[in-house]
Design an enzyme around this catalytic site. Sequence first.
Site, mmCIF file in Angstrom:
data_model
loop_
_atom_site.group_PDB
_atom_site.id
_atom_site.type_symbol
_atom_site.label_atom_id
_atom_site.label_comp_id
_atom_site.label_asym_id
_atom_site.label_seq_id
_atom_site.Cartn_x
_atom_site.Cartn_y
_atom_site.Cartn_z
ATOM 1 N N SER A 91 13.699 3.108 12.617
ATOM 2 C CA SER A 91 12.808 3.087 11.457
ATOM 3 C C SER A 91 13.681 3.224 10.211
ATOM 4 O O SER A 91 14.909 3.191 10.302
ATOM 5 C CB SER A 91 11.754 4.178 11.553
ATOM 6 O OG SER A 91 12.354 5.399 11.793
ATOM 7 N N LYS A 300 19.066 -3.861 2.477
ATOM 8 C CA LYS A 300 19.991 -3.802 3.610
ATOM 9 C C LYS A 300 21.368 -4.258 3.148
ATOM 10 O O LYS A 300 21.459 -5.211 2.368
ATOM 11 C CB LYS A 300 19.522 -4.742 4.736
ATOM 12 C CG LYS A 300 18.155 -4.406 5.286
ATOM 13 C CD LYS A 300 17.652 -5.455 6.274
ATOM 14 C CE LYS A 300 16.251 -5.078 6.750
ATOM 15 N NZ LYS A 300 15.648 -6.107 7.597
ATOM 16 N N CYS A 432 -34.797 15.765 1.368
ATOM 17 C CA CYS A 432 -36.011 16.422 1.861
ATOM 18 C C CYS A 432 -36.670 17.269 0.774
ATOM 19 O O CYS A 432 -37.726 17.847 1.006
ATOM 20 C CB CYS A 432 -35.704 17.278 3.085
ATOM 21 S SG CYS A 432 -34.761 18.763 2.730
ATOM 22 N N CYS A 447 -28.189 22.026 1.144
ATOM 23 C CA CYS A 447 -29.636 21.923 1.331
ATOM 24 C C CYS A 447 -30.079 23.093 2.210
ATOM 25 O O CYS A 447 -29.437 23.389 3.212
ATOM 26 C CB CYS A 447 -29.943 20.600 2.022
ATOM 27 S SG CYS A 447 -31.571 20.526 2.760
HETATM 28 S S1 IVH Z 1 14.165 -3.383 9.077
HETATM 29 C C1 IVH Z 1 16.991 -1.537 11.400
HETATM 30 N N1 IVH Z 1 12.858 -4.921 7.427
HETATM 31 O O1 IVH Z 1 9.101 -0.834 8.229
HETATM 32 C C2 IVH Z 1 15.806 -1.405 10.599
HETATM 33 N N2 IVH Z 1 11.659 -3.218 8.571
HETATM 34 O O2 IVH Z 1 9.406 2.022 7.804
HETATM 35 C C3 IVH Z 1 14.629 -1.969 11.232
HETATM 36 N N3 IVH Z 1 9.271 -3.187 8.090
HETATM 37 O O3 IVH Z 1 9.735 0.059 11.546
HETATM 38 C C4 IVH Z 1 13.596 -2.270 10.283
HETATM 39 N N4 IVH Z 1 9.256 -4.902 6.704
HETATM 40 O O4 IVH Z 1 8.119 -1.887 11.087
HETATM 41 C C5 IVH Z 1 12.789 -3.886 8.280
HETATM 42 N N5 IVH Z 1 11.826 -6.375 5.985
HETATM 43 C C6 IVH Z 1 11.750 -5.371 6.823
HETATM 44 C C7 IVH Z 1 10.535 -4.703 7.116
HETATM 45 C C8 IVH Z 1 10.547 -3.633 7.984
HETATM 46 C C9 IVH Z 1 8.525 -3.978 7.305
HETATM 47 C C10 IVH Z 1 8.753 -2.040 8.847
HETATM 48 C C11 IVH Z 1 9.250 -1.917 10.268
HETATM 49 C C12 IVH Z 1 9.911 -0.582 10.323
HETATM 50 C C13 IVH Z 1 9.260 0.145 9.226
HETATM 51 C C14 IVH Z 1 10.100 1.285 8.729
#
Ligand code: IVH
Length: 706
Positions: A91, A300, A432, A447
């Site tokens: 995540s 990223k 009521c 009520c």
């Molecule tokens: S990358 C290595 N890119 O957001 C990282 N996640 O809050 C993997 N999500 O679990 C996720 N758009 O379900 C990535 N452009 C995007 C995304 C994205 C939505 C979701 C995904 C992740 C969650 C994390």
Amino acid sequence: MDDVPVENLSEEEAKAELASLAIRLARADYDYFTRDDPDLDDAEYDLLKRRNRDIEAIYPHLIRPDSPSSRIGGPISESFEKVAHADRMLSLDNAFSEDDVRLFDTRIRNFLGLTDSDPLDYVAEPKIDGLSLSLRYEDGRLVQAATRGNGEVGENVTANALMIVDIPAMLNRGGPNVLEVRGEAYMRQEDFEELNARQGEHGEKTFSNPRNAAAGSIRQLDSRITASRPLRFFAYAWGELSEQLAGTQIEAVERLAELGLPTNPLGAICPGLDALIARYRDIESRRAGLGYDIDGVVYKVNDLGLQDRLGIRSTTPRWAIAHKFPAETAFTRLNAIEIQVGRTGALSPVARLEPVHVGGVQVSNATLHNEDYIAGRGTSGNPIREGRDIRVGDRVEVYRAGDVIPKIKDIDLTARPADSVPYEFPKTCPECGSRAVREEGDSVTRCTGGLICPVQAVERLKHFVSRNAFDIENLGAKQIEQFHAMEWISEPADIFLLEENRGAELAKLKGSGEKSASRLFASIHKRKNISFQRALFALGIRHIGENASALLASHYRSFDALLLDIDEMADPDSRCGPRWEHLVGIDGIGEVMANSLIDTLAGEARSAVDRLRDSVVIEDVEETENAESELSGMIVVFTGTLEKMTRKEAKTRAESAGAKVTGSVSARTDLVVAGPGAGSKAKKANDLNVKVIDEEAWLTLIASRS
Ligand code: IVH
């Protein structure tokens, strides 16, 4: 393999063939039911179906949860098969401000030994608000689709993923032999609105937002339902690969697109921090026009070699972060203030708004809590909104935080009509006509009509059949209202006498019919045996929620035992001595609760409770082996939004597994369950090295012990 006689298949071969038949038949169902363009003729379809059934007959233990035989008419299994992800599904950490993003950039530079002026490319992509899926392709063919689950183990939703038009069953040539694609299943806003309208027309569950609709549609055991839902998919990452896709993030995503996967067009290279922020603003400004929900921008590091070096910190990569959008607000007109009466007689004011879009959802109601809130006073009398009161006709600013009911953030005094008057809270029940009173120290006006207030009676009945109470399927709010109006059901016991007393009439009811009547009676029958805890909670006694019901059930063990004690304390003067001490000595049961419990069960509700006890079996509580539970003695904190259950339910279930639930994170905390929007508590847990898991993982954990 189809030509090998079924009897000659080895177990291994049988398993593989059942898997491929599940996919082929699901695809055929989709072609037939959704696309209206079948690829197989009926005879071919039947042949595959029969072969599937024959294999299952020989190897019943290999029958899949998504077995095609169970899809037509047959029983639908209760859960999905669990699958381990070859590569963990990660995540993302969140950034809520530009400062957070700056810190993200600084940390990366420090880690890699780069100075502020060294070039460092990022990619910015919209953060799609859906649910993540992992699609495993082998030799170009989709062999498995799984939900994220707890990141390590997810649910097998292959048959359902194949119903999503965006997800190719076969990739274009030229990709790696093994390719695990990660991405987001989502629903476009207009499709979501249409789905909800359709669901509403058929009296079926509607969804509160596209994300929930997408999640609910994927997690369907009957993939024909998934097929009927307008799901989409964007690929943005990958798991296991037999060979690298590219050297950079942006090129890797381009490769995914070349292989036939849909990717989001807004992804772009940003050379450094300032470019990231500029792109964030740009995407934010386009947000309303995208047609699908996004809740932020994901940054990223572009160079995959650098991503590798940066690595992962527990469950989140160091090389990525999600820059979240602030909760959206919108201005609209407050058309009216209406009062809703709840099952305990509480009068709840609701703002009726000129419909307005907030965060991709149309909002036409907002909660106004109580009299003080409208007047601009907080719980302890302190001013809120700098003391500005809320009036009908005001221009109000509404917001939606997560999934909760919309709220009013503020009002625009400059737009207040000259003739507006302060809102006067009603002194009588609008339903009521009984007096409505507000007791000292209470923020809620109630009520006083008790059982004569029809709305309270109906709300109580709705509560009685609700999911965490008796959980009677096929008896929804609409039916309760109808049956109450016809005087078929006026108290809980009547539900269990419905078939006997009204069976014939019900079967003839317009819009219902024999089939649905017998379905209803079957659902009612199924709940004739009920746990003590649910039965008590179902009664809807003020202050006695699920938590208190669970505590009382585990201490008294039988409903009779509880009533025996209660009868001895019917008189308020007798509320002392060992019985009283026992009751209020239960950790979590206070005097207010105890009094409410006794007053209700020894008071006017008793005869109705006795009639209910004549119609159902309230089971005694068996000795529990909590000591064996993994959760026993653990201190658990919930934070953020839970999507699958209410906080209450989460807490009750945790406690019934022997855990203690507290509100704040400290070094003594064993586990933090963090939903979306988790803020400082999750952060603190990280700082203190306390384990943090998400709701899915929590569900897995709690399911493994029940
Ligand atoms: S990358 C290595 N890119 O957001 C990282 N996640 O809050 C993997 N999500 O679990 C996720 N758009 O379900 C990535 N452009 C995007 C995304 C994205 C939505 C979701 C995904 C992740 C969650 C994390």
